[in-house]
Design a protein around this motif. Structure first.
Motif, PDB file in Angstrom:
ATOM      1  N   ALA A  28       0.795  -1.233   0.000  1.00 23.71           N
ATOM      2  CA  ALA A  28       0.000   0.000   0.000  1.00 23.71           C
ATOM      3  C   ALA A  28       0.824   1.277   0.000  1.00 23.71           C
ATOM      4  O   ALA A  28       0.274   2.360   0.035  1.00 23.71           O
ATOM      5  N   ALA A  29       2.146   1.207  -0.048  1.00 25.03           N
ATOM      6  CA  ALA A  29       2.950   2.429  -0.086  1.00 25.03           C
ATOM      7  C   ALA A  29       2.851   3.089  -1.457  1.00 25.03           C
ATOM      8  O   ALA A  29       2.691   4.309  -1.556  1.00 25.03           O
ATOM      9  N   PHE A  30       2.947   2.296  -2.513  1.00 24.58           N
ATOM     10  CA  PHE A  30       2.880   2.860  -3.864  1.00 24.58           C
ATOM     11  C   PHE A  30       1.489   3.396  -4.173  1.00 24.58           C
ATOM     12  O   PHE A  30       1.343   4.346  -4.931  1.00 24.58           O
ATOM     13  N   LEU A  31       0.478   2.800  -3.581  1.00 29.61           N
ATOM     14  CA  LEU A  31      -0.892   3.244  -3.831  1.00 29.61           C
ATOM     15  C   LEU A  31      -1.113   4.664  -3.323  1.00 29.61           C
ATOM     16  O   LEU A  31      -1.733   5.482  -3.997  1.00 29.61           O
ATOM     17  N   TRP A  32      -0.594   4.960  -2.150  1.00 31.68           N
ATOM     18  CA  TRP A  32      -0.740   6.304  -1.593  1.00 31.68           C
ATOM     19  C   TRP A  32       0.064   7.324  -2.395  1.00 31.68           C
ATOM     20  O   TRP A  32      -0.396   8.445  -2.621  1.00 31.68           O
ATOM     21  N   VAL A  33       1.250   6.956  -2.819  1.00 31.17           N
ATOM     22  CA  VAL A  33       2.066   7.864  -3.628  1.00 31.17           C
ATOM     23  C   VAL A  33       1.417   8.053  -4.997  1.00 31.17           C
ATOM     24  O   VAL A  33       1.479   9.136  -5.580  1.00 31.17           O
ATOM     25  N   ALA A  34       0.756   7.006  -5.509  1.00 26.21           N
ATOM     26  CA  ALA A  34       0.007   7.137  -6.762  1.00 26.21           C
ATOM     27  C   ALA A  34      -1.113   8.162  -6.596  1.00 26.21           C
ATOM     28  O   ALA A  34      -1.376   8.962  -7.499  1.00 26.21           O
ATOM     29  N   GLY A  35      -1.743   8.159  -5.441  1.00 32.92           N
ATOM     30  CA  GLY A  35      -2.777   9.173  -5.163  1.00 32.92           C
ATOM     31  C   GLY A  35      -2.194  10.571  -5.159  1.00 32.92           C
ATOM     32  O   GLY A  35      -2.815  11.523  -5.648  1.00 32.92           O
ATOM     33  N   ALA A  36      -0.976  10.698  -4.639  1.00 33.58           N
ATOM     34  CA  ALA A  36      -0.309  12.007  -4.637  1.00 33.58           C
ATOM     35  C   ALA A  36      -0.020  12.456  -6.064  1.00 33.58           C
ATOM     36  O   ALA A  36      -0.185  13.641  -6.394  1.00 33.58           O
ATOM     37  N   ALA A  37       0.399  11.534  -6.919  1.00 37.76           N
ATOM     38  CA  ALA A  37       0.664  11.882  -8.320  1.00 37.76           C
ATOM     39  C   ALA A  37      -0.625  12.279  -9.028  1.00 37.76           C
ATOM     40  O   ALA A  37      -0.656  13.250  -9.803  1.00 37.76           O
ATOM     41  N   GLY A  59       6.353  16.017  -4.415  1.00 36.52           N
ATOM     42  CA  GLY A  59       7.177  15.539  -3.299  1.00 36.52           C
ATOM     43  C   GLY A  59       6.489  15.731  -1.963  1.00 36.52           C
ATOM     44  O   GLY A  59       6.464  14.824  -1.118  1.00 36.52           O
ATOM     45  N   ALA A  60       5.920  16.900  -1.760  1.00 34.44           N
ATOM     46  CA  ALA A  60       5.236  17.190  -0.497  1.00 34.44           C
ATOM     47  C   ALA A  60       3.996  16.303  -0.335  1.00 34.44           C
ATOM     48  O   ALA A  60       3.755  15.749   0.747  1.00 34.44           O
ATOM     49  N   LEU A  61       3.217  16.152  -1.411  1.00 29.71           N
ATOM     50  CA  LEU A  61       2.027  15.305  -1.346  1.00 29.71           C
ATOM     51  C   LEU A  61       2.391  13.840  -1.143  1.00 29.71           C
ATOM     52  O   LEU A  61       1.701  13.112  -0.423  1.00 29.71           O
ATOM     53  N   ALA A  62       3.487  13.401  -1.757  1.00 31.38           N
ATOM     54  CA  ALA A  62       3.912  12.010  -1.610  1.00 31.38           C
ATOM     55  C   ALA A  62       4.331  11.720  -0.171  1.00 31.38           C
ATOM     56  O   ALA A  62       3.967  10.686   0.395  1.00 31.38           O
ATOM     57  N   VAL A  63       5.077  12.637   0.418  1.00 29.64           N
ATOM     58  CA  VAL A  63       5.491  12.456   1.818  1.00 29.64           C
ATOM     59  C   VAL A  63       4.269  12.471   2.734  1.00 29.64           C
ATOM     60  O   VAL A  63       4.127  11.631   3.626  1.00 29.64           O
ATOM     61  N   ALA A  64       3.367  13.411   2.504  1.00 32.46           N
ATOM     62  CA  ALA A  64       2.149  13.488   3.315  1.00 32.46           C
ATOM     63  C   ALA A  64       1.305  12.224   3.149  1.00 32.46           C
ATOM     64  O   ALA A  64       0.780  11.677   4.130  1.00 32.46           O
ATOM     65  N   ALA A  65       1.184  11.745   1.917  1.00 34.98           N
ATOM     66  CA  ALA A  65       0.411  10.528   1.664  1.00 34.98           C
ATOM     67  C   ALA A  65       1.040   9.328   2.348  1.00 34.98           C
ATOM     68  O   ALA A  65       0.349   8.495   2.941  1.00 34.98           O
ATOM     69  N   TRP A  66       2.360   9.226   2.279  1.00 30.91           N
ATOM     70  CA  TRP A  66       3.035   8.098   2.915  1.00 30.91           C
ATOM     71  C   TRP A  66       2.861   8.146   4.438  1.00 30.91           C
ATOM     72  O   TRP A  66       2.596   7.130   5.064  1.00 30.91           O
ATOM     73  N   LEU A  67       2.971   9.346   5.019  1.00 30.73           N
ATOM     74  CA  LEU A  67       2.776   9.475   6.463  1.00 30.73           C
ATOM     75  C   LEU A  67       1.344   9.125   6.863  1.00 30.73           C
ATOM     76  O   LEU A  67       1.118   8.463   7.887  1.00 30.73           O
TER      77      LEU A  67
END
Length: 146
Positions: A28-37, A59-67
């Motif tokens: 589920a890590a890539f899924l959240w970063v995909a949402g950021a993209a 970058g900011a959205l990806a970090v926030a999504a991962w957190l």
């Protein structure tokens, strides 16, 4: 970056690629970063941003999504059905049943759903008595009056 122009649909393609990657590397890590993209693509569609700002936003959205994914992943209850996966009867311990066949000579029968199970107990009990499952021995449920 004179020659490179990042368009909104590039971000959506990245989102699809990351979501597809999730199928091969689950977690589920890539899924959240995909949402950021994908979200970055929506913002770029609405507002024309320069490329460095787009990359910083992603970058900011990806970090926030991962957190966020780590925060919500910890809230999911553990699946305790796996502990009785190959021992179906163990899930009935503590359950109250009604005798379908009198408990005599130590044995009787009780219905659970669409199945009738053999039950064993120390007392003679008539049909219709409510009993509680105390333990399981193979396909026999050991019961006591509820």
């Amino acid at each position: 970056m004179d020659g490179l122009r990042i368009l909104f649909w590039y971000w959506w393609c990245l989102a699809l690629a990351l979501a597809a990657l999730e199928m091969f590397i689950p977690g589920a890590a890539f899924l959240w970063v995909a949402g950021a993209a994908g979200l970055t693509g929506l913002v770029v569609l609405a507002v024309d941003l320069p490329e460095p700002v787009q990359v910083a936003l992603f970058g900011a959205l990806a970090v926030a999504a991962w957190l966020l994914s780590r925060r919500y992943a910890g809230r999911e209850p553990l699946d305790n059905t796996a502990t009785t996966l190959n021992r179906r009867a163990d899930q009935y311990v503590g359950r109250v049943l009604v005798l379908e066949e009198a408990l005599s000579n130590g044995y009787g029968r009780a219905r659970i759903g669409d199945s009738v199970w053999r039950v064993a107990g120390n007392e003679e009990l008539p049909v219709g008595t409510r009993v509680r499952v105390t333990r399981v021995d193979g396909a026999t449920l050991h019961v006591e009056p509820a």
